[in-house]
Write a protein that holds these residues in place. Structure first.
Motif, PDB file in Angstrom:
ATOM      1  N   PRO A  86       0.794  -1.113   0.050  1.00 37.49           N
ATOM      2  CA  PRO A  86       0.117   0.048  -0.001  1.00 37.49           C
ATOM      3  C   PRO A  86       0.857   1.401   0.235  1.00 37.49           C
ATOM      4  CG  PRO A  86      -0.653  -1.534   1.701  1.00 37.49           C
ATOM      5  CD  PRO A  86       0.467  -1.867   1.357  1.00 37.49           C
ATOM      6  N   SER A  87       0.348   2.065  -0.599  1.00 36.36           N
ATOM      7  CA  SER A  87       1.284   3.361  -0.778  1.00 36.36           C
ATOM      8  C   SER A  87       1.671   4.040   0.484  1.00 36.36           C
ATOM      9  CB  SER A  87       0.354   4.502  -1.644  1.00 36.36           C
ATOM     10  OG  SER A  87      -0.689   4.917  -0.943  1.00 36.36           O
ATOM     11  N   ARG A  88       0.795   3.809   1.598  1.00 36.25           N
ATOM     12  CA  ARG A  88       1.296   4.507   2.886  1.00 36.25           C
ATOM     13  C   ARG A  88       2.609   4.093   3.294  1.00 36.25           C
ATOM     14  NH1 ARG A  88      -3.000   1.122   4.311  1.00 36.25           N
ATOM     15  NH2 ARG A  88      -2.251  -0.667   5.786  1.00 36.25           N
ATOM     16  N   TYR A  89       3.000   2.958   2.847  1.00 39.97           N
ATOM     17  CA  TYR A  89       4.165   2.221   3.110  1.00 39.97           C
ATOM     18  C   TYR A  89       5.394   2.963   2.564  1.00 39.97           C
ATOM     19  CZ  TYR A  89       1.585  -1.055   6.054  1.00 39.97           C
ATOM     20  OH  TYR A  89       0.685  -1.484   7.088  1.00 39.97           O
ATOM     21  N   TRP A  90       5.424   3.309   1.192  1.00 35.74           N
ATOM     22  CA  TRP A  90       6.502   3.729   0.500  1.00 35.74           C
ATOM     23  C   TRP A  90       6.233   5.263  -0.258  1.00 35.74           C
ATOM     24  CZ3 TRP A  90       5.445   4.573  -4.757  1.00 35.74           C
ATOM     25  CH2 TRP A  90       4.124   3.981  -5.192  1.00 35.74           C
ATOM     26  N   GLN A  91       5.348   5.958   0.482  1.00 36.60           N
ATOM     27  CA  GLN A  91       5.248   7.303   0.144  1.00 36.60           C
ATOM     28  C   GLN A  91       6.389   8.187   0.887  1.00 36.60           C
ATOM     29  OE1 GLN A  91       3.778   8.942  -2.084  1.00 36.60           O
ATOM     30  NE2 GLN A  91       2.799   7.223  -2.999  1.00 36.60           N
ATOM     31  N   PRO A  92       7.089   9.164   0.294  1.00 40.35           N
ATOM     32  CA  PRO A  92       7.837   9.957   1.103  1.00 40.35           C
ATOM     33  C   PRO A  92       7.266  10.499   2.174  1.00 40.35           C
ATOM     34  CG  PRO A  92       7.764  10.690  -1.094  1.00 40.35           C
ATOM     35  CD  PRO A  92       6.927   9.582  -0.959  1.00 40.35           C
ATOM     36  N   MET A  93       8.118  10.562   3.362  1.00 39.53           N
ATOM     37  CA  MET A  93       7.645  11.349   4.337  1.00 39.53           C
ATOM     38  C   MET A  93       7.290  12.798   4.360  1.00 39.53           C
ATOM     39  SD  MET A  93       7.032   9.106   6.617  1.00 39.53           S
ATOM     40  CE  MET A  93       7.736   7.426   6.960  1.00 39.53           C
ATOM     41  N   ARG A  94       8.033  13.527   3.339  1.00 40.34           N
ATOM     42  CA  ARG A  94       7.963  14.928   3.444  1.00 40.34           C
ATOM     43  C   ARG A  94       8.164  15.229   1.873  1.00 40.34           C
ATOM     44  NH1 ARG A  94      12.627  17.504   2.678  1.00 40.34           N
ATOM     45  NH2 ARG A  94      14.639  16.681   3.214  1.00 40.34           N
ATOM     46  N   GLU A  95       7.646  16.215   1.388  1.00 37.98           N
ATOM     47  CA  GLU A  95       7.929  16.892  -0.029  1.00 37.98           C
ATOM     48  C   GLU A  95       9.401  17.144  -0.030  1.00 37.98           C
ATOM     49  OE1 GLU A  95       5.627  16.472  -2.658  1.00 37.98           O
ATOM     50  OE2 GLU A  95       4.426  15.500  -1.453  1.00 37.98           O
ATOM     51  N   ILE A  96      10.017  16.925  -1.391  1.00 34.71           N
ATOM     52  CA  ILE A  96      11.424  17.419  -1.465  1.00 34.71           C
ATOM     53  C   ILE A  96      11.134  18.709  -2.159  1.00 34.71           C
ATOM     54  CG2 ILE A  96      13.313  16.684  -2.872  1.00 34.71           C
ATOM     55  CD1 ILE A  96      12.430  13.832  -2.780  1.00 34.71           C
ATOM     56  N   GLU A  97      12.034  19.593  -1.828  1.00 37.22           N
ATOM     57  CA  GLU A  97      12.210  21.024  -2.143  1.00 37.22           C
ATOM     58  C   GLU A  97      12.626  21.091  -3.698  1.00 37.22           C
ATOM     59  OE1 GLU A  97      13.470  23.684   0.715  1.00 37.22           O
ATOM     60  OE2 GLU A  97      12.040  22.743   2.218  1.00 37.22           O
ATOM     61  N   ASP A  98      12.517  22.175  -4.251  1.00 35.56           N
ATOM     62  CA  ASP A  98      13.163  22.354  -5.511  1.00 35.56           C
ATOM     63  C   ASP A  98      14.833  22.643  -5.273  1.00 35.56           C
ATOM     64  OD1 ASP A  98      11.018  22.105  -7.087  1.00 35.56           O
ATOM     65  OD2 ASP A  98      10.491  24.262  -7.039  1.00 35.56           O
ATOM     66  N   LYS A  99      15.201  23.211  -4.153  1.00 38.03           N
ATOM     67  CA  LYS A  99      16.405  23.321  -3.793  1.00 38.03           C
ATOM     68  C   LYS A  99      17.175  22.053  -3.753  1.00 38.03           C
ATOM     69  CE  LYS A  99      16.178  25.875  -0.144  1.00 38.03           C
ATOM     70  NZ  LYS A  99      16.054  26.932   1.070  1.00 38.03           N
ATOM     71  N   GLU A 100      16.734  21.165  -3.167  1.00 33.22           N
ATOM     72  CA  GLU A 100      17.195  20.017  -3.059  1.00 33.22           C
ATOM     73  C   GLU A 100      17.382  19.242  -4.127  1.00 33.22           C
ATOM     74  OE1 GLU A 100      15.726  18.805   1.398  1.00 33.22           O
ATOM     75  OE2 GLU A 100      14.262  18.572   0.106  1.00 33.22           O
ATOM     76  N   ILE A 101      16.273  19.449  -4.924  1.00 35.47           N
ATOM     77  CA  ILE A 101      16.414  18.582  -6.399  1.00 35.47           C
ATOM     78  C   ILE A 101      17.767  19.059  -7.165  1.00 35.47           C
ATOM     79  CG2 ILE A 101      15.128  18.257  -8.380  1.00 35.47           C
ATOM     80  CD1 ILE A 101      12.673  18.124  -7.109  1.00 35.47           C
ATOM     81  N   ASP A 102      17.546  20.431  -7.192  1.00 31.35           N
ATOM     82  CA  ASP A 102      18.609  21.019  -8.104  1.00 31.35           C
ATOM     83  C   ASP A 102      20.046  20.876  -7.345  1.00 31.35           C
ATOM     84  OD1 ASP A 102      16.885  22.446  -9.416  1.00 31.35           O
ATOM     85  OD2 ASP A 102      16.861  24.197  -8.715  1.00 31.35           O
ATOM     86  N   ALA A 103      20.146  20.632  -6.063  1.00 28.13           N
ATOM     87  CA  ALA A 103      21.407  20.324  -5.505  1.00 28.13           C
ATOM     88  C   ALA A 103      21.842  18.909  -5.916  1.00 28.13           C
ATOM     89  CB  ALA A 103      21.438  20.242  -3.986  1.00 28.13           C
ATOM     90  N   VAL A 104      20.919  17.811  -5.986  1.00 26.68           N
ATOM     91  CA  VAL A 104      21.459  16.834  -6.455  1.00 26.68           C
ATOM     92  C   VAL A 104      21.503  16.603  -8.007  1.00 26.68           C
ATOM     93  CG1 VAL A 104      20.194  14.242  -6.696  1.00 26.68           C
ATOM     94  CG2 VAL A 104      20.033  15.444  -4.565  1.00 26.68           C
ATOM     95  N   LEU A 105      20.927  17.450  -8.710  1.00 27.61           N
ATOM     96  CA  LEU A 105      20.928  17.170 -10.045  1.00 27.61           C
ATOM     97  C   LEU A 105      22.143  18.027 -10.724  1.00 27.61           C
ATOM     98  CD1 LEU A 105      17.518  17.764 -11.601  1.00 27.61           C
ATOM     99  CD2 LEU A 105      18.557  15.406 -11.380  1.00 27.61           C
ATOM    100  N   THR A 106      22.820  19.021  -9.831  1.00 28.47           N
ATOM    101  CA  THR A 106      24.017  19.565 -10.208  1.00 28.47           C
ATOM    102  C   THR A 106      25.145  18.869  -9.415  1.00 28.47           C
ATOM    103  OG1 THR A 106      23.557  21.328  -8.670  1.00 28.47           O
ATOM    104  CG2 THR A 106      22.698  21.692 -11.073  1.00 28.47           C
ATOM    105  N   GLY A 107      24.969  18.098  -8.478  1.00 37.44           N
ATOM    106  CA  GLY A 107      26.123  17.357  -7.894  1.00 37.44           C
ATOM    107  C   GLY A 107      26.634  18.482  -6.761  1.00 37.44           C
TER     108      GLY A 107
END
Length: 112
Positions: A86-107
């Motif tokens: 069920p999705s309640r077991y594998w959904q992320p606990m919080r939303e990922i912010e755009d800053k975090e996504i940019d940091a991961v994508l740009t290393g």
């Protein structure tokens, strides 16, 4: 006049790559075997390895296919893959912010 066009007019393009023939799937079935360059001790025990691998695969398949097990009145269900749960077991606990996504994508370059 363009002399290069005139000299190339009689030339027929011949590709450098040559294919051997029509593609056909293999006619026989594949039988697993040890790699030809494998050490002799691995090649001699390859049959045992196959038996253990097949038995462990059968165990995993049997565990995944069992629909539910009761333990102390509570039914437990096993899942082979996380998305089957069920999705309640594998959904992320919080939303990922755009800053975090940019940091991961740009290393980490976007952090500066």
């Amino acid at each position: 006049m363009h002399p290069t066009f005139r000299s190339l007019a009689g030339h027929v393009h011949k590709p450098l790559i040559r294919f051997l023939g029509k593609r056909t799937p293999p006619s026989g079935t594949h039988t697993p075997h040890a790699h030809p360059a494998a050490p002799p001790e691995i090649a001699s025990h390859f049959d045992e390895f196959l038996k253990r691998m097949q038995s462990s695969a059968a165990t995993v398949t049997a565990a995944a296919s069992s629909s539910s097990k009761t333990e102390g009145g509570v039914s437990k269900k096993t899942y082979a893959e996380f998305w089957e749960a069920p999705s309640r077991y594998w959904q992320p606990m919080r939303e990922i912010e755009d800053k975090e996504i940019d940091a991961v994508l740009t290393g980490g370059a976007s952090l500066r």
